[in-house]
Design a protein around this motif. Structure first.
Motif, PDB file in Angstrom:
ATOM      1  N   TRP A 186      57.007  11.055 -25.076  1.00  0.00           N
ATOM      2  CA  TRP A 186      57.926  11.539 -26.109  1.00  0.00           C
ATOM      3  C   TRP A 186      59.360  11.591 -25.566  1.00  0.00           C
ATOM      4  CZ3 TRP A 186      58.469  12.685 -31.143  1.00  0.00           C
ATOM      5  CH2 TRP A 186      59.549  13.489 -31.524  1.00  0.00           C
ATOM      6  N   ASP A 187      59.530  12.195 -24.398  1.00  0.00           N
ATOM      7  CA  ASP A 187      60.865  12.362 -23.828  1.00  0.00           C
ATOM      8  C   ASP A 187      61.522  11.035 -23.462  1.00  0.00           C
ATOM      9  OD1 ASP A 187      61.096  15.071 -24.045  1.00  0.00           O
ATOM     10  OD2 ASP A 187      60.362  15.516 -22.036  1.00  0.00           O
ATOM     11  N   TRP A 190      51.936   9.382 -32.401  1.00  0.00           N
ATOM     12  CA  TRP A 190      52.015  10.436 -31.390  1.00  0.00           C
ATOM     13  C   TRP A 190      51.480  11.754 -31.931  1.00  0.00           C
ATOM     14  CZ3 TRP A 190      55.046  14.964 -31.130  1.00  0.00           C
ATOM     15  CH2 TRP A 190      55.141  15.561 -29.864  1.00  0.00           C
ATOM     16  N   THR A 219      53.841   2.363 -28.678  1.00  0.00           N
ATOM     17  CA  THR A 219      55.196   2.918 -28.742  1.00  0.00           C
ATOM     18  C   THR A 219      56.141   2.337 -27.695  1.00  0.00           C
ATOM     19  OG1 THR A 219      54.546   4.785 -27.329  1.00  0.00           O
ATOM     20  CG2 THR A 219      54.398   5.113 -29.702  1.00  0.00           C
ATOM     21  N   LEU A 262      51.594  13.016 -22.974  1.00  0.00           N
ATOM     22  CA  LEU A 262      52.226  12.933 -24.289  1.00  0.00           C
ATOM     23  C   LEU A 262      53.659  13.443 -24.259  1.00  0.00           C
ATOM     24  CD1 LEU A 262      49.167  14.056 -26.419  1.00  0.00           C
ATOM     25  CD2 LEU A 262      50.207  11.783 -26.394  1.00  0.00           C
ATOM     26  N   ASN A 263      53.926  14.464 -23.456  1.00  0.00           N
ATOM     27  CA  ASN A 263      55.302  14.944 -23.312  1.00  0.00           C
ATOM     28  C   ASN A 263      56.180  13.884 -22.644  1.00  0.00           C
ATOM     29  OD1 ASN A 263      57.317  17.332 -23.208  1.00  0.00           O
ATOM     30  ND2 ASN A 263      57.246  16.638 -21.094  1.00  0.00           N
ATOM     31  N   ILE A 312      59.690   7.769 -27.292  1.00  0.00           N
ATOM     32  CA  ILE A 312      59.556   7.925 -28.745  1.00  0.00           C
ATOM     33  C   ILE A 312      60.789   8.556 -29.368  1.00  0.00           C
ATOM     34  CG2 ILE A 312      58.192   9.024 -30.563  1.00  0.00           C
ATOM     35  CD1 ILE A 312      55.754   8.733 -28.804  1.00  0.00           C
ATOM     36  N   ARG A 313      61.434   9.483 -28.678  1.00  0.00           N
ATOM     37  CA  ARG A 313      62.617  10.140 -29.253  1.00  0.00           C
ATOM     38  C   ARG A 313      63.731   9.150 -29.562  1.00  0.00           C
ATOM     39  NH1 ARG A 313      64.568  15.444 -26.172  1.00  0.00           N
ATOM     40  NH2 ARG A 313      64.807  13.929 -24.503  1.00  0.00           N
ATOM     41  N   GLU A 332      54.784  14.236 -38.581  1.00  0.00           N
ATOM     42  CA  GLU A 332      55.785  13.154 -38.488  1.00  0.00           C
ATOM     43  C   GLU A 332      56.923  13.377 -39.469  1.00  0.00           C
ATOM     44  OE1 GLU A 332      57.881   9.827 -40.013  1.00  0.00           O
ATOM     45  OE2 GLU A 332      56.137  10.616 -41.086  1.00  0.00           O
ATOM     46  N   ARG A 381      55.812   5.362 -34.897  1.00  0.00           N
ATOM     47  CA  ARG A 381      55.612   5.848 -33.528  1.00  0.00           C
ATOM     48  C   ARG A 381      55.397   7.357 -33.505  1.00  0.00           C
ATOM     49  NH1 ARG A 381      58.630   1.330 -32.958  1.00  0.00           N
ATOM     50  NH2 ARG A 381      58.190   0.020 -31.134  1.00  0.00           N
ATOM     51  N   LYS A 382      56.218   8.075 -34.253  1.00  0.00           N
ATOM     52  CA  LYS A 382      56.058   9.527 -34.290  1.00  0.00           C
ATOM     53  C   LYS A 382      54.742   9.922 -34.951  1.00  0.00           C
ATOM     54  CE  LYS A 382      61.006  10.578 -34.202  1.00  0.00           C
ATOM     55  NZ  LYS A 382      62.170  11.154 -34.932  1.00  0.00           N
TER      56      LYS A 382
END
Length: 598
Positions: A591-592, A133, A173, A587-588, A595-596, A111, A129-130
């Motif tokens: 994230w995309d 993850w 998240t 998870l990808n 979370i980003r 993180e 969040r990061k």
């Protein structure tokens, strides 16, 4: 009785008391939590009696029934055995705790690296969040590396942990709002009002959530870090003001049982006086927990096809809905459980059906179909349980009569309101002003072959492989995750490779019945949307979302792929790679798409 036997008897009694006393204390604590959530600031004596006495009275009354008393005794025995075995498994617990602490530490390091790289500052604040993850990724890797034996012997435990860990990432998240998954504002409202079943209350913060779902869904207006923080602060402040309103209460009828898990989470959150956003998250997590447990028991029951159930349960739309306020995970989980029990019993040829097996199998189908009666053909799959599985022909007849009665009852929950209202009860005004359910029904009856042409033309596109590349990774209002083709290939691979010799015991009649009933369920779902949502005499069907396919996906894939294929790959590598691919896509995607932004 000898002194040794008397000593052992006393030891058993004290052992039972010591083990069951904490359980009783936890039950009492749960009742007090329910008391704080439901009774509220104005306690009444009847509410106190309702919350604190009725559960104990119910247990006492049920304990008088011989079969229930045996179940309770068996549960007590297993709990005692498990507690007594903790001493022998001390090293395993210590190892698990050390691994978990290491995962959290490595997640924190990742993180920090991600945050420093994105914000170009060594003093950037901690991003929860990061960290969640990253820690989940490390946890899953350590799970596959350190507990490879579980992949072979207890794959259902691994799948349970994967669903809970990745689902928790989604729960914590995603923005604290509705407008995340389809119709979640309606499902949140129903869960909320069921949690307020005794008083029908609603706070200003609840109203904020229900009124703001359109902006969240269409504009993504609280996806950025600062905007989301302001939104959460507003919700917590509105909750603290104590402004209450009244709304219609939701009763726990058989169609509304689907809202019980989330309602319990909301009630517990209020009872513990958690901030509003944490209470909202807890309601979603309880929904996820029930889904994970249903998948666990489904996989455990199967002797072959375990990875088919695992991959279907880990599809991105399934996890997103399980981590939101949605009723589809309940339906997917219970239908999977019912079919797994059906197939698992056929796979075990040396065992006769017990009453418990019949109750679980039929009850799971009924609970899974009840929220949306168009899936009622799936209950009829139970009719094709081989006669040799029953202890007698009389037992077989009774089971089939009960099954037919349950099917008719479920069908009546949809058909009776439809007939009494001349179709108006199923009309969805969101379809536009040209929607007329009564006229559309008459049109279908007058032109059956023309409608069949419309239906089959629609289903040809709806169930196509190209459509699958869209909905298999579709995360609703978030967008579509990548690697849809990978998931499509993965489903195809497990359908034909996750096999063993026990699949040969499943005869062609149950297989054909499963395909026919699944096709019938999809036809009913499409027809319901043609009547309720599609404009009059339209040449296509509107509003039939792809999530309606998820309920039948596991039964269909199991049947289609039931061709003996010898899989010589090591079981731990085979299962680990499959779960790893599913976890990577999930998870990808989060994230995309989420979370980003934080």
């Amino acid at each position: 009785m000898s002194s040794v036997e008397e000593k052992e008897s006393k030891k058993g009694i004290w052992q039972k008391v010591i083990v069951l006393l904490p359980i009783w204390f936890c039950c009492l604590l749960a009742e007090l939590v329910a008391f704080g959530a439901w009774v509220g600031p104005y306690p009444r004596m009847w509410k106190i009696l309702l919350v604190c006495l009725i559960p104990h009275l119910m247990i006492a009354v049920l304990g008088m029934i011989p079969i229930v008393n045996r179940w309770i005794a068996e549960i007590e025995r297993r709990i005692i055995e498990w507690c007594c075995g903790l001493k022998q498994r001390q090293w395993h617990w210590k190892k698990s705790i050390l691994v978990l602490l290491a995962d959290c530490g490595l997640g924190l390091l990742i993180e920090r690296i991600l945050t420093w790289a994105s914000e170009d500052s060594l003093t950037a604040e901690w991003n929860a969040r990061k960290w969640i993850w990253a820690a989940t990724i490390v946890f899953l890797i350590s799970l596959f590396v350190c507990y490879r034996q579980l992949l072979i012997e207890k794959i259902e435990v691994i799948v349970l942990l994967v669903i809970l860990s990745i689902g928790t990432v989604y729960v914590t998240t995603l923005p604290v709002s509705c407008g995340i998954s389809w119709d979640d504002e309606a499902h949140f409202h129903n869960s909320l009002m069921m949690s307020h079943i005794l008083d029908g209350r609603m706070t200003t913060a609840d109203a904020d959530i229900l009124n703001g779902f359109v902006d969240t869904a269409l504009e993504h207006n609280i996806y950025e870090k600062e905007a989301h923080q302001e939104w959460v602060q507003q919700l917590n402040a509105d909750q603290a003001t104590g402004i209450w309103g009244q709304d219609a209460r939701i009763r726990p009828t058989i169609q509304n049982w689907v809202y019980i898990p989330a309602a319990v989470g909301l009630a517990v959150g209020r009872a513990l006086h958690l901030p509003y956003h944490m209470t909202f998250v807890l309601g979603k997590w309880c929904n996820l927990l029930v889904y994970a447990v249903l998948v666990y028991w489904s996989i455990r029951k199967l002797k072959s096809g375990k990875m088919i159930a695992a991959v279907v349960s880990l599809l991105p739309p399934c996890i997103l809905m399980a981590a939101s306020y949605a009723r589809d995970p309940w339906m997917i989980g219970f239908i999977m459980l019912g079919f797994s029990w059906f197939i698992g019993e056929i796979q075990d040829t040396g065992k006769k059906l017990k009453i418990w097996d019949m109750v679980v199998m039929l009850g799971a189908f009924v609970l899974g179909v009840a929220p949306k009666a168009v899936y009622v053909p799936l209950v009829l799959i139970c009719f094709f349980m081989p006669k040799e599985k029953f202890q007698s022909e009389k037992q077989c007849r009774r089971f089939r009569l009960v099954m037919l009665g349950a099917t008719l009852l479920l069908l009546a929950t949809f058909a009776v309101p439809f007939i009494m209202s001349s179709g108006g009860a199923v009309e969805d005004t969101r379809g536009g002003s040209e929607v007329n359910a009564a006229a559309q029904t008459a049109y279908i009856l007058q032109n059956p072959f023309r409608y069949l042409g419309v239906l089959f033309s629609f289903l040809g596109e709806y169930a196509s492989l190209e459509a699958g590349r869209t909905y298999l990774t579709y995360l609703h209002y978030f967008g579509t995750a990548d690697y849809a083709l990978v998931i499509e290939v993965l489903l195809f691979v497990v359908a034909f490779t996750d096999r063993s010799e026990v699949d040969c015991r499943v005869k062609w009649q149950p297989k054909i019945a499963t395909l026919v009933m699944s096709f019938g369920a999809i036809c009913l779902a499409a027809t319901a949307m043609y009547i309720a949502y599609t404009p009059y005499k339209a040449d296509t069907i509107l509003g039939c979302q792809y999530r309606y396919m998820l309920q039948i996906m596991f039964p269909v894939l199991y049947v289609i792929g039931s061709i003996p294929v010898e899989n010589r790959m090591r079981k731990d590598w085979y299962r680990g790679i499959i779960l790893g691919i599913s976890a990577f896509v999930l998870l990808n995607g989060v994230w995309d798409l989420c979370i980003r932004a934080f």
